[in-house]
Write an enzyme that holds these catalytic residues in place. Structure first.
Site, PDB file in Angstrom:
ATOM      1  N   SER A 290      45.909  71.655  64.526  1.00 35.49           N
ATOM      2  CA  SER A 290      47.009  70.881  65.100  1.00 35.49           C
ATOM      3  C   SER A 290      47.052  71.061  66.608  1.00 35.49           C
ATOM      4  O   SER A 290      46.742  72.151  67.124  1.00 35.49           O
ATOM      5  CB  SER A 290      48.319  71.379  64.487  1.00 35.49           C
ATOM      6  OG  SER A 290      49.415  70.854  65.191  1.00 35.49           O
TER       7      SER A 290
ATOM      8  N   TYR B 120      54.232  78.315  62.846  1.00 36.69           N
ATOM      9  CA  TYR B 120      53.284  77.358  62.245  1.00 36.69           C
ATOM     10  C   TYR B 120      52.029  77.258  63.116  1.00 36.69           C
ATOM     11  O   TYR B 120      50.900  77.390  62.626  1.00 36.69           O
ATOM     12  CB  TYR B 120      53.967  75.996  62.097  1.00 36.69           C
ATOM     13  CG  TYR B 120      53.012  74.857  61.833  1.00 36.69           C
ATOM     14  CD1 TYR B 120      52.295  74.784  60.645  1.00 36.69           C
ATOM     15  CD2 TYR B 120      52.823  73.851  62.791  1.00 36.69           C
ATOM     16  CE1 TYR B 120      51.407  73.736  60.412  1.00 36.69           C
ATOM     17  CE2 TYR B 120      51.945  72.806  62.562  1.00 36.69           C
ATOM     18  CZ  TYR B 120      51.234  72.754  61.374  1.00 36.69           C
ATOM     19  OH  TYR B 120      50.360  71.726  61.156  1.00 36.69           O
TER      20      TYR B 120
ATOM     21  N   LYS C 267      47.930  78.323  62.477  1.00 40.93           N
ATOM     22  CA  LYS C 267      46.768  77.430  62.657  1.00 40.93           C
ATOM     23  C   LYS C 267      45.733  78.095  63.564  1.00 40.93           C
ATOM     24  O   LYS C 267      44.523  78.001  63.311  1.00 40.93           O
ATOM     25  CB  LYS C 267      47.209  76.088  63.248  1.00 40.93           C
ATOM     26  CG  LYS C 267      47.974  75.217  62.279  1.00 40.93           C
ATOM     27  CD  LYS C 267      47.064  74.670  61.183  1.00 40.93           C
ATOM     28  CE  LYS C 267      47.781  73.824  60.174  1.00 40.93           C
ATOM     29  NZ  LYS C 267      46.974  73.473  59.016  1.00 40.93           N
TER      30      LYS C 267
ATOM     31  N   ARG D 255      54.718  61.779  73.147  1.00 42.01           N
ATOM     32  CA  ARG D 255      53.680  62.352  72.281  1.00 42.01           C
ATOM     33  C   ARG D 255      52.552  61.351  72.100  1.00 42.01           C
ATOM     34  O   ARG D 255      52.738  60.147  72.289  1.00 42.01           O
ATOM     35  CB  ARG D 255      54.245  62.655  70.876  1.00 42.01           C
ATOM     36  CG  ARG D 255      55.357  63.678  70.836  1.00 42.01           C
ATOM     37  CD  ARG D 255      54.845  65.088  71.066  1.00 42.01           C
ATOM     38  NE  ARG D 255      55.914  66.064  70.960  1.00 42.01           N
ATOM     39  CZ  ARG D 255      56.768  66.390  71.939  1.00 42.01           C
ATOM     40  NH1 ARG D 255      56.666  65.796  73.119  1.00 42.01           N
ATOM     41  NH2 ARG D 255      57.711  67.284  71.756  1.00 42.01           N
TER      42      ARG D 255
END
Ligand code: NAD
Ligand code: UDP
Length: 345
Positions: A124, A148, A152, A230
């Site tokens: 990610s 999170y 990763k 984004r």
């Protein structure tokens, strides 16, 4: 190729499964259905004419994995399985280290012992954290700002270490930016349980009348309209990136890391307006304070994937919203009314 899809019943994995079947590969889904429905297999079968095998199992269950790996020889794995909610990862970090890190560790041991040496991993853009500069290329510093993202990065590093110790491994780390949209048929898409954490599913649920309004988290960022920016990528472009990675990287030893993004940023308000165009209706929103942990803006430099994998995102923000809307309006409750859930209710 025979391809193991961990988490293949989920949002991205199910669409990858469709594309793999269309490309003539033989995917097998391995999923514990903790965040997905077995109904996706019916939908995949209806779309492709091929019913992929679904093995219900957990990546932390070594015996179950061994059983599958013993009876089916796999050429490669695409590893989608994991937990992905940033807020939940902050509240329950050990769950994330268990499911994501420990789960990946068990999976890798099982693959290694079975002689499978090729993996594509769902990483990610969260691993970058708050960037110094944009666009982000793969050399940008990695300093994830939440649990999170840290899980990763741990998995990426575990794969790098494995590839050093066992140089015949082919490891491709794909760093996704913001995947949105659905299969263009409206038959497969994102089905969040409870209130969506992500922007587009939330907008879609407001548009279909399940929620009263979108909450825009902050309009005082240093961006053109003050809302967060984004790099939204159509999920079909994203899954095509996996096909390209498998084609180009399979059998090539070593580790490669690629950003999968469009190279363009869009603000929250731009996404909202694009969705209003797609749905042909206005969508209520209120502005609230910034969401803790959010950053102002980031988008990808996707040049490396274009060069090495011959892959580029081609779909527009309007395409993303059109397909997300078709999925939402045709399946207002996601897979909830799908036959498997009715049977087991
Ligand atoms: P998803 O939740 O829809 O799919 C994940 C699938 O993995 C689900 O079907 C779930 O049931 C399964 N799963 C979870 N834990 C498991 C376990 N222990 N054993 C077996 N199966 C398990 O999520 P998604 O959006 O399709 O994401 C797929 C991958 O891509 C995840 O690893 C996620 O972290 C990563 N990713 C997603 C996004 C995004 O915005 N969707 C962005 C970047 C990276
Ligand atoms: N966002 C928002 N309202 C929501 C969900 C998200 O304003 O209900 C904003 C969020 O602040 C960010 C952008 O939308 O600027 C994308 O957020 P999302 O959670 O979809 O993805 P992230 O980039 O955080 O992984």
């Amino acid at each position: 190729m025979n391809i193991l899809l961990t988490g293949g019943a989920g949002y991205i994995g199910s669409l990858a499964c469709v594309r793999l079947i269309e490309a003539g590969e033989r995917p097998v889904i391995y999923d514990n259905l903790s965040n997905s429905s077995a109904a996706v297999v019916d939908r995949i079968a209806a779309l492709t004419g091929v019913r992929p095998e679904l093995v219900e199992g957990d990546i932390r269950d070594r015996a179950r994995l061994d059983e599958l790996l013993k009876r089916s020889p796999f050429d490669a794995a695409i590893h989608f399985a994991g937990s992905k909610a940033v807020g939940e990862s902050t509240r329950d970090p050990l769950l994330y280290y268990d499911n994501n890190v420990h789960g990946s560790r068990v999976l890798l041991s099982a693959l290694h012992d079975a002689g499978v040496r090729s993996i594509v991993f769902s990483s990610s853009a969260t691993v970058y954290g708050d960037p110094d500069t944009v666009p982000l290329d793969e050399q940008a510093p990695t300093r994830p700002a939440n649990t999170y993202g840290r899980t990763k990065l741990v998995i990426e590093n575990m794969l790098r270490d494995l590839a050093v110790a066992a140089p015949d491994w082919s490891v491709t780390l794909l760093r996704y930016f913001n995947p949105v949209g659905a299969h263009p048929s409206g038959q497969l898409g994102e089905d969040p349980q409870g209130p969506p954490n992500n922007l587009v599913p939330y907008i879609a649920q407001v548009a279909v009348g399940r929620r009263p309004h979108l909450t825009v988290f902050g309009d005082d960022y240093a961006t053109p309209d003050g809302t967060g920016v984004r790099d939204y990528i159509h999920v079909m472009d994203l899954v095509d990136g996996h096909i390209a990675a498998l084609r180009r990287r399979h059998g090539q030893p070593g580790v490669r890391t690629y950003n999968l993004g469009t190279g363009r940023g869009h603000s929250v308000m731009e996404v909202l307006q694009a969705f209003e165009r797609a749905a042909g209706r206005s969508i209520a929103h209120v502005v609230a304070p910034r969401r803790p942990g959010d950053v102002a803006r980031y988008w990808a430099d996707p040049a490396l994937a274009a060069r090495d994998l011959d892959w580029r995102a081609v779909r527009s923000l309007d395409d993303m919203c059109r397909d997300a809307w078709r999925w939402q309006k045709d399946n207002p409750d996601g897979y909830a009314a799908a036959p498997d859930r009715i049977r087991t209710a």
